[in-house]
Design a protein around this motif. Sequence first.
Motif, PDB file in Angstrom:
ATOM      1  N   LEU A  16       8.034  12.250   5.929  1.00 53.70           N
ATOM      2  CA  LEU A  16       8.362  13.286   6.960  1.00 53.70           C
ATOM      3  C   LEU A  16       7.218  13.452   7.944  1.00 53.70           C
ATOM      4  O   LEU A  16       7.612  14.109   9.006  1.00 53.70           O
ATOM      5  N   TRP A  17       6.029  12.904   7.655  1.00 52.29           N
ATOM      6  CA  TRP A  17       4.921  12.989   8.619  1.00 52.29           C
ATOM      7  C   TRP A  17       5.029  11.852   9.625  1.00 52.29           C
ATOM      8  O   TRP A  17       4.265  11.728  10.651  1.00 52.29           O
ATOM      9  N   SER A  18       5.991  10.937   9.589  1.00 49.62           N
ATOM     10  CA  SER A  18       6.014   9.775  10.455  1.00 49.62           C
ATOM     11  C   SER A  18       7.069  10.089  11.320  1.00 49.62           C
ATOM     12  O   SER A  18       7.454  10.984  11.674  1.00 49.62           O
ATOM     13  N   ALA A  19       7.696   8.988  11.943  1.00 49.66           N
ATOM     14  CA  ALA A  19       8.769   9.024  12.785  1.00 49.66           C
ATOM     15  C   ALA A  19      10.095   9.711  12.170  1.00 49.66           C
ATOM     16  O   ALA A  19      10.987  10.270  12.912  1.00 49.66           O
ATOM     17  N   VAL A  20      10.099   9.626  10.889  1.00 49.76           N
ATOM     18  CA  VAL A  20      11.186  10.504  10.281  1.00 49.76           C
ATOM     19  C   VAL A  20      11.093  11.750  10.611  1.00 49.76           C
ATOM     20  O   VAL A  20      12.244  12.667  10.542  1.00 49.76           O
TER      21      VAL A  20
ATOM     22  N   HIS B  29      -0.794   6.350  15.456  1.00 50.64           N
ATOM     23  CA  HIS B  29      -0.997   7.121  16.518  1.00 50.64           C
ATOM     24  C   HIS B  29      -0.205   6.497  17.720  1.00 50.64           C
ATOM     25  O   HIS B  29       0.387   7.266  18.546  1.00 50.64           O
ATOM     26  N   GLY B  30       0.020   5.184  17.889  1.00 50.64           N
ATOM     27  CA  GLY B  30       0.953   4.835  18.937  1.00 50.64           C
ATOM     28  C   GLY B  30       2.557   5.091  18.640  1.00 50.64           C
ATOM     29  O   GLY B  30       2.961   5.428  19.609  1.00 50.64           O
ATOM     30  N   THR B  31       3.060   5.386  17.519  1.00 56.80           N
ATOM     31  CA  THR B  31       4.124   5.718  17.102  1.00 56.80           C
ATOM     32  C   THR B  31       3.993   7.255  17.558  1.00 56.80           C
ATOM     33  O   THR B  31       5.213   7.784  18.179  1.00 56.80           O
ATOM     34  N   LEU B  32       3.221   8.127  17.159  1.00 56.92           N
ATOM     35  CA  LEU B  32       3.175   9.594  17.492  1.00 56.92           C
ATOM     36  C   LEU B  32       3.325   9.685  18.838  1.00 56.92           C
ATOM     37  O   LEU B  32       3.791  10.734  19.487  1.00 56.92           O
TER      38      LEU B  32
ATOM     39  N   ALA C 170       0.799  -1.081  -0.029  1.00 61.21           N
ATOM     40  CA  ALA C 170      -0.113  -0.077   0.012  1.00 61.21           C
ATOM     41  C   ALA C 170       0.939   1.265   0.111  1.00 61.21           C
ATOM     42  O   ALA C 170       2.064   0.988   0.192  1.00 61.21           O
ATOM     43  N   ALA C 171       0.043   2.452  -0.425  1.00 62.40           N
ATOM     44  CA  ALA C 171       1.037   3.826  -0.211  1.00 62.40           C
ATOM     45  C   ALA C 171       0.105   4.638   0.843  1.00 62.40           C
ATOM     46  O   ALA C 171      -0.635   5.403   0.176  1.00 62.40           O
ATOM     47  N   LEU C 172       0.072   4.406   1.916  1.00 61.56           N
ATOM     48  CA  LEU C 172      -0.963   4.984   2.871  1.00 61.56           C
ATOM     49  C   LEU C 172      -0.229   6.201   3.682  1.00 61.56           C
ATOM     50  O   LEU C 172      -0.181   6.366   5.001  1.00 61.56           O
ATOM     51  N   HIS C 173       0.481   7.089   3.123  1.00 61.38           N
ATOM     52  CA  HIS C 173       1.058   8.178   3.737  1.00 61.38           C
ATOM     53  C   HIS C 173       0.201   8.854   4.375  1.00 61.38           C
ATOM     54  O   HIS C 173       0.161   9.912   5.369  1.00 61.38           O
ATOM     55  N   MET C 174      -1.372   9.140   3.861  1.00 56.60           N
ATOM     56  CA  MET C 174      -2.419   9.759   4.446  1.00 56.60           C
ATOM     57  C   MET C 174      -2.851   9.362   5.753  1.00 56.60           C
ATOM     58  O   MET C 174      -3.589  10.088   6.470  1.00 56.60           O
ATOM     59  N   ALA C 175      -2.437   8.036   5.936  1.00 58.23           N
ATOM     60  CA  ALA C 175      -2.561   7.556   7.521  1.00 58.23           C
ATOM     61  C   ALA C 175      -1.811   8.095   8.289  1.00 58.23           C
ATOM     62  O   ALA C 175      -2.240   8.280   9.702  1.00 58.23           O
ATOM     63  N   LEU C 176      -0.729   8.841   8.076  1.00 59.49           N
ATOM     64  CA  LEU C 176       0.183   9.197   8.936  1.00 59.49           C
ATOM     65  C   LEU C 176      -0.276  10.754   9.753  1.00 59.49           C
ATOM     66  O   LEU C 176       0.240  10.970  10.651  1.00 59.49           O
ATOM     67  N   ARG C 177      -1.067  11.029   8.947  1.00 63.38           N
ATOM     68  CA  ARG C 177      -1.688  12.442   9.522  1.00 63.38           C
ATOM     69  C   ARG C 177      -3.372  12.600   9.625  1.00 63.38           C
ATOM     70  O   ARG C 177      -3.882  13.318   9.787  1.00 63.38           O
ATOM     71  N   ALA C 178      -3.903  11.270   9.718  1.00 65.49           N
ATOM     72  CA  ALA C 178      -5.358  11.024   9.689  1.00 65.49           C
ATOM     73  C   ALA C 178      -5.760  10.874  11.311  1.00 65.49           C
ATOM     74  O   ALA C 178      -4.924  10.477  12.203  1.00 65.49           O
TER      75      ALA C 178
END
Length: 542
Positions: A267-271, A116-119, A91-99
Amino acid sequence: MTEAGCAAWDAVAALAREPGASDIRRLLDADPSRARRFGFRAAGLLLDLSRTSLTDPVLAALLALGQARGVARFRDAMAAGRPVNGTEGRAALHMALRAPAGGFQVGDENASATVHGTLDAMAGFVRGVHGGQILGAGGDRFTDVVNIGIGGSDLGPAMVTRALWRPGMPMRAHYLANVDAHAWEALRPRLDPRRTLVLVASKTFTTQETMTNAQLVRDWLARALGHSAVPGHLAALSTNLKGTAAFGIAPDRVFGFRDWVGGRFSLWSAVGLSIALACGLDAFAGLLAGAREMDDHFLAAPPEANLPMLLAATEVWHVNFCGYGARAVLPYDERLSRFAAHLQQLEMESLGKRVTNAGLPVRHATGPVVFGEPGTNAQHSFLQLIHQGTTPVPVDFVLVARPDHGHPASHRILLANALAQAEALARGRTEAEARAEMARAGLPAAEIDRLAPHRTFPGNRPSTSILLPALTPATLGALVALYEHKVACLGAYWDINPFDQWGVELGKQLAGGILPALEGGATAPDAATAAMIGEIRRLQEG
């Protein structure tokens, strides 16, 4: 391409062949309301397409082509967590990173819960660093964070931090990407090891450039503080817990991200941990919120009002029907000085493909070359070619209405330059206009005759403009997400996979074979490489 797709493509091509199809100046003169009709708003941004050669029939045909090529279907499949990255089955679910929590699913996995666990873990770490609960090994507060990564683990966070950081923010951020040790030697004198926190950003924890630099920095910390102190200064952005543990990083300082997050979309993730450390949790949350607003718009707005779809349609028009093979990105804001570099990876790594999803050769151009610089700097370098070169190069202007500084006169000059460049590219200057200007200046007729060809500008050079009310975390998040979604739409338009990057992998594989030859323990793979290695070793030994 399906029969419907071929027919839709041919319909756009027929419009492109009409006389005057690229006459932007005529379109502007004929329609005083053009800027209003070709201006589109979402998530606080204004997208102005009026200085392109798009017309109502052309735009309608491009959107019909998008429908025939399945742009909306591809968008919906991506949002549903389906494996739109076909070559890797991901999948390519970068939208989930900010949802919000519960918004996205990948197979049986609640992707939003994972995110959200990571955030939450990132937020706890950031609060600990900022609040002084997490200190250096000697009890000193951290003042600087060094992010060691490359590609998507560097360009996006570096760009965002450069754009959002202001004096007085929690920490100073530094980015170390190039394996050339000159980069580390230039950075090292600016750091106090007692107050430096180091993030090693590599999903696999095997990236050669990143791990080489990480070893340099770890050795520096060990020499300054002692080997036992080093783990207190390290954290990792990775999924390789064995590798991070072997490097001396505690498990609670490892922040992961899943394989449905591509590096250039990460960039929206742990990165993005360096962003949160340097600019604060509120800024990072605002960045995600702005991107989420653009996501919501992308998922819900009809094509004729959908900013990513419109921007993608414009690119298809320029690349495939006007024959323009490059695009310049000019942010008229110094804080966005790394924006073009981020887009270079986002777009060229995604869209630099020569085969379709089915593995067949593409029958049309795909991704253009992307380059750029901050606004007025570009005016004194490559804009000469864009104004008077033989091949038009479309331009994306990024403007910010309200600066953060207290120098309004400087900002007015900056904006005046941006608007003037857009106008000059579109309208140009005819030979008659050039002659009249020189005559008013009193030049003799012979001199006018000599100079007139050189002072004539063809015009009809397309540009788009994106206006932000101010450069905030939210508007920056929306801007970056706009381009991310444009890339996905172009993948569908061109029937290519925008989420793999096999060309990058080839170079890595070949480097692994050449390194032993440079060290003298193996034979070079070909004669040309062997000859160059021989010269390098001769110069090193001389």
